[in-house]
Scaffold this motif. Structure first.
Motif, PDB file in Angstrom:
ATOM      1  N   ALA A 132       0.759  -1.212  -0.082  1.00  0.00           N
ATOM      2  CA  ALA A 132      -0.041   0.145  -0.087  1.00  0.00           C
ATOM      3  C   ALA A 132       0.754   1.300  -0.191  1.00  0.00           C
ATOM      4  CB  ALA A 132      -0.830  -0.108   1.253  1.00  0.00           C
ATOM      5  N   THR A 133       2.073   1.099   0.159  1.00  0.00           N
ATOM      6  CA  THR A 133       3.181   2.317   0.292  1.00  0.00           C
ATOM      7  C   THR A 133       3.358   2.545  -1.326  1.00  0.00           C
ATOM      8  OG1 THR A 133       4.843   0.532   0.681  1.00  0.00           O
ATOM      9  CG2 THR A 133       4.012   2.088   2.685  1.00  0.00           C
ATOM     10  N   ILE A 134       3.048   1.801  -2.143  1.00  0.00           N
ATOM     11  CA  ILE A 134       3.275   2.189  -3.694  1.00  0.00           C
ATOM     12  C   ILE A 134       2.162   3.027  -3.873  1.00  0.00           C
ATOM     13  CG2 ILE A 134       3.455   1.211  -5.977  1.00  0.00           C
ATOM     14  CD1 ILE A 134       6.093   0.959  -4.201  1.00  0.00           C
ATOM     15  N   PRO A 135       2.098   4.130  -4.458  1.00  0.00           N
ATOM     16  CA  PRO A 135       1.139   5.050  -4.826  1.00  0.00           C
ATOM     17  C   PRO A 135      -0.068   4.327  -5.895  1.00  0.00           C
ATOM     18  CG  PRO A 135       2.980   6.316  -5.040  1.00  0.00           C
ATOM     19  CD  PRO A 135       3.420   4.910  -4.743  1.00  0.00           C
ATOM     20  N   ASP A 136      -1.351   4.232  -5.418  1.00  0.00           N
ATOM     21  CA  ASP A 136      -2.242   3.810  -6.149  1.00  0.00           C
ATOM     22  C   ASP A 136      -2.367   4.100  -7.674  1.00  0.00           C
ATOM     23  OD1 ASP A 136      -4.310   2.052  -5.789  1.00  0.00           O
ATOM     24  OD2 ASP A 136      -5.635   3.401  -5.439  1.00  0.00           O
ATOM     25  N   GLY A 137      -1.768   5.270  -8.199  1.00  0.00           N
ATOM     26  CA  GLY A 137      -1.852   5.784  -9.554  1.00  0.00           C
ATOM     27  C   GLY A 137      -0.324   5.692  -9.997  1.00  0.00           C
ATOM     28  N   LEU A 138       0.465   4.836  -9.561  1.00  0.00           N
ATOM     29  CA  LEU A 138       1.783   4.854 -10.143  1.00  0.00           C
ATOM     30  C   LEU A 138       1.825   3.746 -11.173  1.00  0.00           C
ATOM     31  CD1 LEU A 138       5.307   4.462  -8.212  1.00  0.00           C
ATOM     32  CD2 LEU A 138       4.616   2.522  -9.789  1.00  0.00           C
ATOM     33  N   VAL A 139       2.375   4.182 -12.309  1.00  0.00           N
ATOM     34  CA  VAL A 139       2.500   3.478 -13.392  1.00  0.00           C
ATOM     35  C   VAL A 139       4.154   3.185 -13.929  1.00  0.00           C
ATOM     36  CG1 VAL A 139       2.211   3.296 -15.845  1.00  0.00           C
ATOM     37  CG2 VAL A 139       0.499   4.335 -14.595  1.00  0.00           C
ATOM     38  N   ARG A 140       4.359   1.981 -13.784  1.00  0.00           N
ATOM     39  CA  ARG A 140       5.873   1.589 -14.005  1.00  0.00           C
ATOM     40  C   ARG A 140       6.216   1.463 -15.469  1.00  0.00           C
ATOM     41  NH1 ARG A 140       7.591  -3.766 -11.998  1.00  0.00           N
ATOM     42  NH2 ARG A 140       6.504  -4.404 -14.066  1.00  0.00           N
ATOM     43  N   MET A 141       6.832   2.287 -15.875  1.00  0.00           N
ATOM     44  CA  MET A 141       7.179   2.212 -17.519  1.00  0.00           C
ATOM     45  C   MET A 141       8.618   1.470 -17.719  1.00  0.00           C
ATOM     46  SD  MET A 141       6.124   6.096 -18.007  1.00  0.00           S
ATOM     47  CE  MET A 141       5.821   6.048 -19.775  1.00  0.00           C
ATOM     48  N   SER A 142       8.563   0.687 -18.530  1.00  0.00           N
ATOM     49  CA  SER A 142       9.817   0.046 -19.050  1.00  0.00           C
ATOM     50  C   SER A 142      10.102   0.497 -20.570  1.00  0.00           C
ATOM     51  CB  SER A 142       9.728  -1.493 -19.020  1.00  0.00           C
ATOM     52  OG  SER A 142      10.562  -2.211 -19.583  1.00  0.00           O
ATOM     53  N   VAL A 143      11.033   1.308 -20.527  1.00  0.00           N
ATOM     54  CA  VAL A 143      11.168   1.975 -21.753  1.00  0.00           C
ATOM     55  C   VAL A 143      11.967   1.093 -22.966  1.00  0.00           C
ATOM     56  CG1 VAL A 143      12.155   4.199 -22.915  1.00  0.00           C
ATOM     57  CG2 VAL A 143      11.183   4.353 -20.376  1.00  0.00           C
ATOM     58  N   GLY A 144      11.720   1.068 -23.868  1.00  0.00           N
ATOM     59  CA  GLY A 144      12.244   0.139 -24.941  1.00  0.00           C
ATOM     60  C   GLY A 144      13.212   0.856 -25.654  1.00  0.00           C
ATOM     61  N   ILE A 145      13.404   0.316 -26.945  1.00  0.00           N
ATOM     62  CA  ILE A 145      14.636   0.791 -27.862  1.00  0.00           C
ATOM     63  C   ILE A 145      14.081   1.327 -28.921  1.00  0.00           C
ATOM     64  CG2 ILE A 145      16.112  -1.134 -26.953  1.00  0.00           C
ATOM     65  CD1 ILE A 145      16.002  -2.480 -29.554  1.00  0.00           C
ATOM     66  N   GLU A 146      12.734   1.507 -28.975  1.00  0.00           N
ATOM     67  CA  GLU A 146      12.100   2.120 -30.202  1.00  0.00           C
ATOM     68  C   GLU A 146      12.567   3.714 -30.326  1.00  0.00           C
ATOM     69  OE1 GLU A 146      10.483   1.119 -27.494  1.00  0.00           O
ATOM     70  OE2 GLU A 146       8.733  -0.163 -27.849  1.00  0.00           O
ATOM     71  N   ASP A 147      12.098   4.397 -31.481  1.00  0.00           N
ATOM     72  CA  ASP A 147      12.419   5.742 -31.772  1.00  0.00           C
ATOM     73  C   ASP A 147      11.711   6.678 -30.613  1.00  0.00           C
ATOM     74  OD1 ASP A 147      12.292   8.553 -32.394  1.00  0.00           O
ATOM     75  OD2 ASP A 147      13.349   7.768 -34.139  1.00  0.00           O
ATOM     76  N   VAL A 148      12.727   7.365 -29.742  1.00  0.00           N
ATOM     77  CA  VAL A 148      11.954   8.124 -28.392  1.00  0.00           C
ATOM     78  C   VAL A 148      10.892   9.115 -29.050  1.00  0.00           C
ATOM     79  CG1 VAL A 148      13.730  10.019 -28.696  1.00  0.00           C
ATOM     80  CG2 VAL A 148      12.425   9.456 -26.455  1.00  0.00           C
ATOM     81  N   GLU A 149      10.972   9.615 -30.200  1.00  0.00           N
ATOM     82  CA  GLU A 149       9.717  10.448 -30.866  1.00  0.00           C
ATOM     83  C   GLU A 149       8.607   9.820 -30.835  1.00  0.00           C
ATOM     84  OE1 GLU A 149      10.170  13.404 -30.211  1.00  0.00           O
ATOM     85  OE2 GLU A 149      12.184  13.814 -30.218  1.00  0.00           O
ATOM     86  N   ASP A 150       8.566   8.474 -31.430  1.00  0.00           N
ATOM     87  CA  ASP A 150       7.239   7.656 -31.586  1.00  0.00           C
ATOM     88  C   ASP A 150       6.724   7.205 -30.024  1.00  0.00           C
ATOM     89  OD1 ASP A 150       7.172   7.799 -34.310  1.00  0.00           O
ATOM     90  OD2 ASP A 150       8.587   6.026 -34.279  1.00  0.00           O
ATOM     91  N   LEU A 151       7.602   7.021 -29.219  1.00  0.00           N
ATOM     92  CA  LEU A 151       7.071   6.728 -27.741  1.00  0.00           C
ATOM     93  C   LEU A 151       6.403   7.761 -27.456  1.00  0.00           C
ATOM     94  CD1 LEU A 151      10.259   4.662 -26.483  1.00  0.00           C
ATOM     95  CD2 LEU A 151       8.032   4.047 -27.087  1.00  0.00           C
ATOM     96  N   TRP A 152       7.135   9.074 -27.415  1.00  0.00           N
ATOM     97  CA  TRP A 152       6.490  10.391 -26.874  1.00  0.00           C
ATOM     98  C   TRP A 152       5.417  10.631 -27.506  1.00  0.00           C
ATOM     99  CZ3 TRP A 152       6.124  12.829 -22.652  1.00  0.00           C
ATOM    100  CH2 TRP A 152       5.710  14.287 -22.825  1.00  0.00           C
ATOM    101  N   ALA A 153       5.221  10.704 -28.621  1.00  0.00           N
ATOM    102  CA  ALA A 153       3.785  10.928 -29.452  1.00  0.00           C
ATOM    103  C   ALA A 153       2.763  10.069 -28.870  1.00  0.00           C
ATOM    104  CB  ALA A 153       4.198  10.956 -30.736  1.00  0.00           C
TER     105      ALA A 153
END
Ligand SMILES: *Cc1c(COP(=O)(O)O)cnc(C)c1O
Length: 368
Positions: free
Chosen positions: A336-357
């Protein structure tokens, strides 16, 4: 009774001056003989002709050995591979004698905390969970401990431990020190150089790197500890399959490129994400490819985000070439000490602009 099997089948890692990115490519290959394959083949064998060092498929396999030489060389010790990360964790926790005290991060990988809770509930050991960022409290907790478990950065809180200080205090107290190095990989952190006793990996994540194999690993510099752990693996039998070992070694060849790219993408995304009004907090330790974000509007917004993207995959696990994410508290066992609205993101090796968009489109929808 376990049969009397030689416990030292895997040769110690040869001393080498090669750098980690080169080691990831070169270790665990066959000798360069004319017509020898460049890659270690998959040896499918449950048993071997009698009279040798291995004898049976639970005690060793040349495909595991190649992978163990590579992971061992990268971490700077001798490696044992397992059928999963949690099998490796269980093998280490098995070192703790009846009633022994274990200190562990309250935000360690959930499966590790659950194993500890299970063992404690059955009277096998006593566990003290600590805030790994509070070094003084961790050092105080080391008193009377037989094993100090560290994970740094933690999953998914991304807290970083002062490994060197805690290691010294734990050794002072006579405890073994273990570091789960899954998030950092040996390219970004080599705890054995800080005199930690055992490094643990979920090789399922970055080491294998393609979300298609489960694999665990332990690495130690201590020959006696290696023999004990090898003996436990022989006896319990949580050994990897030959094909899985081969796939993990194949994945490991590109570890340098993958970690470099994931980290570069994560560094960029962390800076952009904190400026978005849908996000109230970004946790990024400054290295590695994992970011945790907290959504301003909480759990519902987090769930919406994970369902609205096209490129980012809603899935658990991490460390693959593809970007994935999940709201961690969707798991009932997450603390419960992990915030309810926490999203863990595993960032891959795609083009960062596509990931951001892809992300920014879903995030913008949340604030409209
Ligand atoms: C996934 C994970 C584990 C467990 O490994 P499996 O291969 O899933 O059994 C252990 N520690 C950390 C930090 C992990 O992320």
């Amino acid at each position: 009774m376990a049969p009397d099997i030689p416990s030292d089948q895997s040769p110690a890692t040869p001393a080498t001056s090669l750098r980690p990115h080169t080691l990831a490519v070169t270790l665990g290959r066959p000798d360069k003989q004319p017509d020898a394959p460049l890659n270690t083949p998959i040896t499918m064998a449950a048993t071997y002709v009698a009279g040798g060092d291995v004898e049976y498929g639970r005690y060793g396999n040349p495909t595991w050995t190649a992978l163990e030489d590579a992971i061992g060389g990268l971490e700077g010790g001798r490696c044992l591979t397992f059928s999963s990360g949690l099998a490796a964790v269980a093998c280490v926790l098995d070192l703790v004698g009846l009633g022994g005290k274990v200190v562990a991060p309250r935000h360690a990988y959930n499966g590790t905390v659950m194993q500890l809770a299970d063992l404690e509930s059955r009277g096998r050991l006593v566990c003290e969970l600590v805030d790994i960022t509070d070094t003084d409290a961790v050092v105080a907790a080391c008193e009377g401990a037989v094993l100090v478990w560290l994970e740094s950065p933690t999953n998914p809180a991304l807290e970083v431990a002062d490994i060197a200080t805690i290691r010294a205090a734990a050794h002072e107290a006579g405890a073994y020190v273990v570091v789960d190095n899954t998030f950092a990989t040996p390219l970004l952190q080599r705890p054995l150089e800080d005199e930690v006793d055992i490094v643990v990996h979920s090789a399922t994540k970055y080491l294998a790197g393609h979300s298609d194999v489960l694999m665990g690993a332990l690495v130690t510099r201590d020959d006696e500890l290696y023999s004990v752990l090898k003996g436990r693996r022989d006896l319990i039998g949580a050994v990897p399959g030959a094909f899985e070992a081969w796939l993990t070694l194949r994945g490991l060849r590109t570890l340098g490129l993958r970690v470099e790219r994931s980290q570069a993408n994560a560094t960029e995304l962390a800076q952009r994400l904190i400026q978005h009004p849908a996000i109230s907090e970004v946790r990024y330790p400054g290295f590695g490819g994992i970011i945790s974000v907290v959504l301003t509007e909480g759990a519902m917004a987090a769930d919406l985000l994970t369902r609205k993207t096209k490129l980012w995959v809603h899935a658990t696990s991490l460390g693959g070439v593809e970007s994935s994410f999940e709201r961690r508290r969707r798991w009932k066992s997450e603390p419960a000490t992990i915030p309810d609205g926490l999203v863990r993101m595993s960032v891959g090796i795609e083009d960062v602009e596509d990931l951001w968009a892809d992300l920014v489109k879903a995030l913008d929808d949340l604030v409209l």
